[in-house]
Write a protein that holds these residues in place. Sequence first.
Motif, PDB file in Angstrom:
ATOM      1  N   ARG A 198       0.707  -1.260  -0.177  1.00 16.45           N
ATOM      2  CA  ARG A 198      -0.044   0.205   0.077  1.00 16.45           C
ATOM      3  C   ARG A 198       0.788   1.277  -0.067  1.00 16.45           C
ATOM      4  NH1 ARG A 198      -2.233   1.368   5.624  1.00 16.45           N
ATOM      5  NH2 ARG A 198      -0.056   1.553   6.016  1.00 16.45           N
ATOM      6  N   ASP A 199       1.711   1.356   0.987  1.00 19.47           N
ATOM      7  CA  ASP A 199       2.667   2.494   1.041  1.00 19.47           C
ATOM      8  C   ASP A 199       3.540   2.682  -0.436  1.00 19.47           C
ATOM      9  OD1 ASP A 199       1.895   2.757   3.519  1.00 19.47           O
ATOM     10  OD2 ASP A 199       3.498   1.988   4.546  1.00 19.47           O
ATOM     11  N   ARG A 200       3.988   1.514  -0.983  1.00 19.38           N
ATOM     12  CA  ARG A 200       4.692   1.619  -2.094  1.00 19.38           C
ATOM     13  C   ARG A 200       3.736   2.245  -3.296  1.00 19.38           C
ATOM     14  NH1 ARG A 200       4.737  -1.292  -6.454  1.00 19.38           N
ATOM     15  NH2 ARG A 200       3.503  -2.799  -5.714  1.00 19.38           N
ATOM     16  N   MET A 201       2.625   1.639  -3.393  1.00 23.90           N
ATOM     17  CA  MET A 201       1.672   2.160  -4.390  1.00 23.90           C
ATOM     18  C   MET A 201       1.058   3.496  -4.135  1.00 23.90           C
ATOM     19  SD  MET A 201      -0.361  -1.364  -6.017  1.00 23.90           S
ATOM     20  CE  MET A 201      -0.345  -2.124  -4.318  1.00 23.90           C
ATOM     21  N   TYR A 202       1.016   3.899  -2.928  1.00 26.17           N
ATOM     22  CA  TYR A 202       0.703   5.264  -2.780  1.00 26.17           C
ATOM     23  C   TYR A 202       1.740   6.276  -3.198  1.00 26.17           C
ATOM     24  CZ  TYR A 202      -3.566   4.409   0.494  1.00 26.17           C
ATOM     25  OH  TYR A 202      -4.713   3.971   0.782  1.00 26.17           O
ATOM     26  N   ALA A 203       2.986   5.991  -3.055  1.00 28.08           N
ATOM     27  CA  ALA A 203       4.032   6.792  -3.543  1.00 28.08           C
ATOM     28  C   ALA A 203       3.903   6.976  -4.859  1.00 28.08           C
ATOM     29  CB  ALA A 203       5.238   6.308  -2.956  1.00 28.08           C
ATOM     30  N   LEU A 204       3.680   5.969  -5.480  1.00 31.51           N
ATOM     31  CA  LEU A 204       3.597   5.788  -7.111  1.00 31.51           C
ATOM     32  C   LEU A 204       2.377   6.437  -7.816  1.00 31.51           C
ATOM     33  CD1 LEU A 204       5.260   2.359  -7.576  1.00 31.51           C
ATOM     34  CD2 LEU A 204       6.321   4.305  -8.089  1.00 31.51           C
ATOM     35  N   TYR A 205       1.337   6.176  -7.147  1.00 31.50           N
ATOM     36  CA  TYR A 205       0.049   6.409  -7.939  1.00 31.50           C
ATOM     37  C   TYR A 205      -0.625   7.651  -7.179  1.00 31.50           C
ATOM     38  CZ  TYR A 205       1.682   2.128  -9.886  1.00 31.50           C
ATOM     39  OH  TYR A 205       2.350   0.981 -10.559  1.00 31.50           O
ATOM     40  N   GLU A 206      -1.245   8.595  -7.707  1.00 28.50           N
ATOM     41  CA  GLU A 206      -2.138   9.338  -7.109  1.00 28.50           C
ATOM     42  C   GLU A 206      -3.503   8.555  -6.898  1.00 28.50           C
ATOM     43  OE1 GLU A 206      -2.515  13.124  -9.196  1.00 28.50           O
ATOM     44  OE2 GLU A 206      -0.522  13.077  -9.704  1.00 28.50           O
ATOM     45  N   ALA A 207      -4.517   9.333  -6.012  1.00 28.31           N
ATOM     46  CA  ALA A 207      -5.683   8.817  -6.103  1.00 28.31           C
ATOM     47  C   ALA A 207      -6.539   9.363  -7.250  1.00 28.31           C
ATOM     48  CB  ALA A 207      -6.267   9.070  -4.685  1.00 28.31           C
ATOM     49  N   PRO A 208      -7.555   8.590  -7.763  1.00 31.01           N
ATOM     50  CA  PRO A 208      -8.456   9.201  -8.867  1.00 31.01           C
ATOM     51  C   PRO A 208      -9.184  10.273  -8.137  1.00 31.01           C
ATOM     52  CG  PRO A 208      -8.934   6.946  -8.151  1.00 31.01           C
ATOM     53  CD  PRO A 208      -7.890   7.265  -7.335  1.00 31.01           C
ATOM     54  N   THR A 209      -9.657  11.228  -9.264  1.00 26.83           N
ATOM     55  CA  THR A 209     -10.382  12.301  -8.703  1.00 26.83           C
ATOM     56  C   THR A 209     -11.326  12.442  -9.962  1.00 26.83           C
ATOM     57  OG1 THR A 209      -8.966  13.871 -10.130  1.00 26.83           O
ATOM     58  CG2 THR A 209      -8.336  13.542  -7.801  1.00 26.83           C
ATOM     59  N   GLU A 210     -12.393  13.253  -9.546  1.00 24.04           N
ATOM     60  CA  GLU A 210     -13.429  13.583 -10.713  1.00 24.04           C
ATOM     61  C   GLU A 210     -12.877  14.412 -11.790  1.00 24.04           C
ATOM     62  OE1 GLU A 210     -16.742  15.735  -9.088  1.00 24.04           O
ATOM     63  OE2 GLU A 210     -17.573  14.056  -8.009  1.00 24.04           O
ATOM     64  N   ALA A 211     -11.860  15.098 -11.468  1.00 30.26           N
ATOM     65  CA  ALA A 211     -11.167  15.781 -12.634  1.00 30.26           C
ATOM     66  C   ALA A 211     -10.542  14.670 -13.633  1.00 30.26           C
ATOM     67  CB  ALA A 211     -10.073  16.773 -12.183  1.00 30.26           C
ATOM     68  N   VAL A 232     -11.568  11.711 -14.268  1.00 27.39           N
ATOM     69  CA  VAL A 232     -12.709  11.152 -14.952  1.00 27.39           C
ATOM     70  C   VAL A 232     -13.230  11.970 -16.167  1.00 27.39           C
ATOM     71  CG1 VAL A 232     -15.066  10.414 -14.895  1.00 27.39           C
ATOM     72  CG2 VAL A 232     -13.525   9.657 -13.144  1.00 27.39           C
ATOM     73  N   GLU A 233     -13.422  13.434 -15.824  1.00 26.95           N
ATOM     74  CA  GLU A 233     -13.895  14.392 -16.901  1.00 26.95           C
ATOM     75  C   GLU A 233     -12.801  14.438 -17.906  1.00 26.95           C
ATOM     76  OE1 GLU A 233     -16.002  17.853 -15.870  1.00 26.95           O
ATOM     77  OE2 GLU A 233     -15.483  17.715 -13.968  1.00 26.95           O
ATOM     78  N   TRP A 234     -11.486  14.362 -17.459  1.00 21.27           N
ATOM     79  CA  TRP A 234     -10.460  14.479 -18.782  1.00 21.27           C
ATOM     80  C   TRP A 234     -10.229  13.223 -19.627  1.00 21.27           C
ATOM     81  CZ3 TRP A 234      -6.478  10.729 -18.812  1.00 21.27           C
ATOM     82  CH2 TRP A 234      -5.282  11.177 -19.811  1.00 21.27           C
ATOM     83  N   ALA A 235     -10.907  12.141 -19.089  1.00 24.37           N
ATOM     84  CA  ALA A 235     -10.718  10.875 -19.836  1.00 24.37           C
ATOM     85  C   ALA A 235     -11.835  10.804 -21.089  1.00 24.37           C
ATOM     86  CB  ALA A 235     -10.742   9.765 -19.182  1.00 24.37           C
ATOM     87  N   ASP A 236     -11.235  10.278 -22.030  1.00 19.83           N
ATOM     88  CA  ASP A 236     -12.171   9.639 -23.104  1.00 19.83           C
ATOM     89  C   ASP A 236     -12.367   8.312 -22.897  1.00 19.83           C
ATOM     90  OD1 ASP A 236     -11.748  12.282 -24.938  1.00 19.83           O
ATOM     91  OD2 ASP A 236      -9.862  11.522 -24.978  1.00 19.83           O
ATOM     92  N   ALA A 237     -11.596   7.529 -22.245  1.00 14.82           N
ATOM     93  CA  ALA A 237     -11.894   6.089 -21.891  1.00 14.82           C
ATOM     94  C   ALA A 237     -11.202   5.893 -20.400  1.00 14.82           C
ATOM     95  CB  ALA A 237     -11.163   5.453 -22.695  1.00 14.82           C
ATOM     96  N   ILE A 238     -12.178   5.102 -19.822  1.00 12.36           N
ATOM     97  CA  ILE A 238     -11.767   4.694 -18.374  1.00 12.36           C
ATOM     98  C   ILE A 238     -11.438   3.105 -18.145  1.00 12.36           C
ATOM     99  CG2 ILE A 238     -12.208   4.813 -16.026  1.00 12.36           C
ATOM    100  CD1 ILE A 238     -14.378   7.222 -16.676  1.00 12.36           C
ATOM    101  N   ILE A 239     -10.520   2.711 -17.861  1.00 13.44           N
ATOM    102  CA  ILE A 239     -10.262   1.147 -17.837  1.00 13.44           C
ATOM    103  C   ILE A 239     -10.216   0.786 -16.314  1.00 13.44           C
ATOM    104  CG2 ILE A 239      -8.953  -0.865 -18.584  1.00 13.44           C
ATOM    105  CD1 ILE A 239      -8.010   1.051 -20.802  1.00 13.44           C
ATOM    106  N   PHE A 240     -10.945   0.054 -15.876  1.00 16.87           N
ATOM    107  CA  PHE A 240     -10.976  -0.154 -14.376  1.00 16.87           C
ATOM    108  C   PHE A 240     -10.374  -1.594 -14.076  1.00 16.87           C
ATOM    109  CE2 PHE A 240     -14.941   2.314 -15.323  1.00 16.87           C
ATOM    110  CZ  PHE A 240     -14.829   3.247 -14.268  1.00 16.87           C
TER     111      PHE A 240
END
Length: 205
Positions: free
Chosen positions: A59-72, A74-82
């Motif tokens: 968890r700590d490693r991935m927190y450092a590597l990846y931001e949390a997703p935001t509404e912004a 999602v609005e930016w995206a043309d495609a969202i892959i879950f």
Amino acid sequence: MSVPNVLIVFYSRNGSTEKLALAVAEGARAEGAEVRIRRVRDFVPEEIIQRVPGWAENRDRMYALYEAPTEADVEWADAIIFGTPTRFGNVSAELKAFVDSLGGLWFQGKLNGKVGSAFNSTQTMHGGNESTNLSMYNFMAHLGLIIVPTGYADPVMFQGGTPYGATHVSGPQGNPPGESALAAARFQGRRVTQVARALKTSKAS
């Protein structure tokens, strides 16, 4: 030519789903996409996390590597892959909590017409690979996304994954995805990008 924006939102505990997410991103970038990779946050009590070997460290490693997703994002995206690990044949609570936070964008109609796709990992063979991807189709339909499965549109899909999206079986030792699973994930990134570009180009014209 339009450059599609691809958002990859995933949850991962031991890194299996993370590795699939990175392969999806690799495929999307190879097809010319602008990519953002986001990991949703844990909300399980800390005392439970500490009981599971490796959970807190990953968890700590991935927190450092990846931001949390935001509404912004999602609005930016043309495609969202879950992407998610399977939880009793279904989507993880952590990823679903993020999806549930998108009600405001859904109400405004801002998700309609974006591309959606899904991938997952399980610990056991037949542990919900297909049902988990299909469970994500449910919320993607409600959000108004255009669902893009992998199908068998590339020979790699006959070696790994499902027609509903890339998957991986980690086994009890938490084995990382092999080349067949990673190839399926890379193809998924390419395929989603191709569809997103076509839709974006059509809208622009």
